[in-house]
Enzyme design. Structure first.
Site, PDB file in Angstrom:
ATOM      1  N   ASP A  37      -3.222  -0.801   5.303  1.00 29.40           N
ATOM      2  CA  ASP A  37      -1.787  -1.053   4.608  1.00 29.40           C
ATOM      3  C   ASP A  37      -1.606  -0.209   3.460  1.00 29.40           C
ATOM      4  OD1 ASP A  37      -3.405  -2.605   3.080  1.00 29.40           O
ATOM      5  OD2 ASP A  37      -1.738  -4.112   2.782  1.00 29.40           O
ATOM      6  N   GLU A  38      -2.296   0.657   3.132  1.00 34.24           N
ATOM      7  CA  GLU A  38      -2.398   1.101   1.567  1.00 34.24           C
ATOM      8  C   GLU A  38      -2.876   2.827   1.927  1.00 34.24           C
ATOM      9  OE1 GLU A  38      -2.438   0.064  -2.777  1.00 34.24           O
ATOM     10  OE2 GLU A  38      -3.652  -1.088  -1.398  1.00 34.24           O
TER      11      GLU A  38
END
Length: 350
Positions: free
Chosen positions: A94-95
């Protein structure tokens, strides 16, 4: 991404929207992998024991993780990034860091690129993302947390050094609780305190991290965005329904962990030389033991044998064990691809 796992669950199940939610194990023995913003209001956060989270928020709803779904959404997001730049360095599902100095859209302003990417993510996935924009990786990371959720922030070259000076070092990306405590003992509690220490001092007391700390205290971070970065480790953990005191039973619990790690390695065509066992006791204290082999491990049995030998070094156990983990690192194979990079080392409930 904003509360990624929890947001995916709320997106896919309307009954969970607006309610305090934790993704993770059961309330009795698990660990919170992600918490919705409704749960964070009560002080619930990732890596918190589920029993603690439930005590802080009695109405907390637990749902089991669906990593296959999270990975699929992550790939959608990665595809959006690739519309703007090939220089993408994932940190987790997610990053990621993106270098948009020269971008595929020919856009001149990074803040506009970030806003457009966030809008595309919302359009394609129905999820919100936040962004940090700056002239180096450290400050971009720090900026990404300033206006969460569903926002973005900029730290300019003019403002970067001043921003760092005012920031508590315990909030620095890359400074964990143990390092922050060591810094505090040397009188280092803010970026300004850190800036006042010499390079020689930081190298003496923080080793190889010394030059990095010296640079970021001045708003300097020369690290490049590296899309070809190789994953450093592969691991799995299990929190037990009941604490374990018997060595043979504990060794038995290592077997599925070793097999899970090796399945991942086989799928990616990689191996590794360093086996690490993590032991978390009933009082939540923990210990790790590692061994580096002369050659990469050959199979799951090899991992299990090494892990078992490491576990034997802490037996008799000083107290009952609630969690065991097995990690393989010093990974080797020049052909490790993007899929390996996308997957962080999760705490996997078996």
């Amino acid at each position: 991404m904003d509360a990624f796992y929890a947001s995916v669950e709320q997106r896919d199940n309307p009954e969970l929207r607006g309610k305090p939610l934790a993704v993770g194990g059961s309330a009795a023995r698990g660990v919170v992998a992600a918490a919705s913003y409704e749960a964070r209001v009560f002080g619930v956060h990732s890596a918190m024991p589920s029993v603690t989270a439930k005590r802080k928020c009695p109405d907390l709803i637990f749902v089991p993780p669906r990593f296959d779904v999270y990975k699929a959404v992550s790939q959608q997001i990665r595809a959006i990034f690739a519309e703007y730049t090939p220089l993408i360095e994932p940190l987790s599902l997610d990053e990621a860091y993106l270098d948009v100095t020269e971008n595929l859209k020919g856009m001149a302003i990074a803040t506009e690129i970030a806003a457009e990417i966030r809008a595309r993510i919302a359009e394609v996935t129905g999820l919100n993302a936040s962004a940090g924009i700056s002239y180096n990786k450290f400050l971009a990371k720090m900026a990404s947390d300033l206006n969460k959720p569903n926002g973005q922030a900029v730290i300019t070259p003019k403002n970067g050094p001043g921003f760092v000076e005012a920031l508590p070092v315990k909030k620095f990306h890359g400074v964990g609780p143990a390092t922050a405590e060591r810094m505090r003992k040397y009188g280092i509690e803010t970026g300004l305190d850190l800036k006042q220490k010499s390079l020689a001092f930081l190298q003496e007391h923080f080793g190889k991290s010394g030059p990095y700390f010296y640079g970021i205290a001045r708003g300097i971070d020369e690290r490049l965005v590296r899309p070809d970065q190789i994953r450093k480790s592969a691991g799995a953990e299990d929190t037990f329904v009941e604490d374990i005191t018997d060595f043979d039973l504990a060794r038995l619990e290592l077997k599925p962990l070793a097999e899970k790690v090796w399945r991942y390695c086989e799928a990616q065509g990689i191996s590794g030389k360093t086996v690490t066992v993590k032991i978390k006791y009933s009082d939540f204290t923990q210990a790790t033991r590692s061994r580096t082999k002369a050659t990469p491990v050959a199979n799951a049995a090899d991992i299990l044998d090494t892990a078992s030998a490491l576990l034997a070094t802490v037996y008799p156990f000083k107290r009952a064990i609630r969690l065991l983990g097995v990690t393989l690192s010093s990974l080797t194979n020049a052909s490790v691809g993007d899929d390996a990079e996308q997957q962080p080392q999760f705490d996997l409930d078996l």
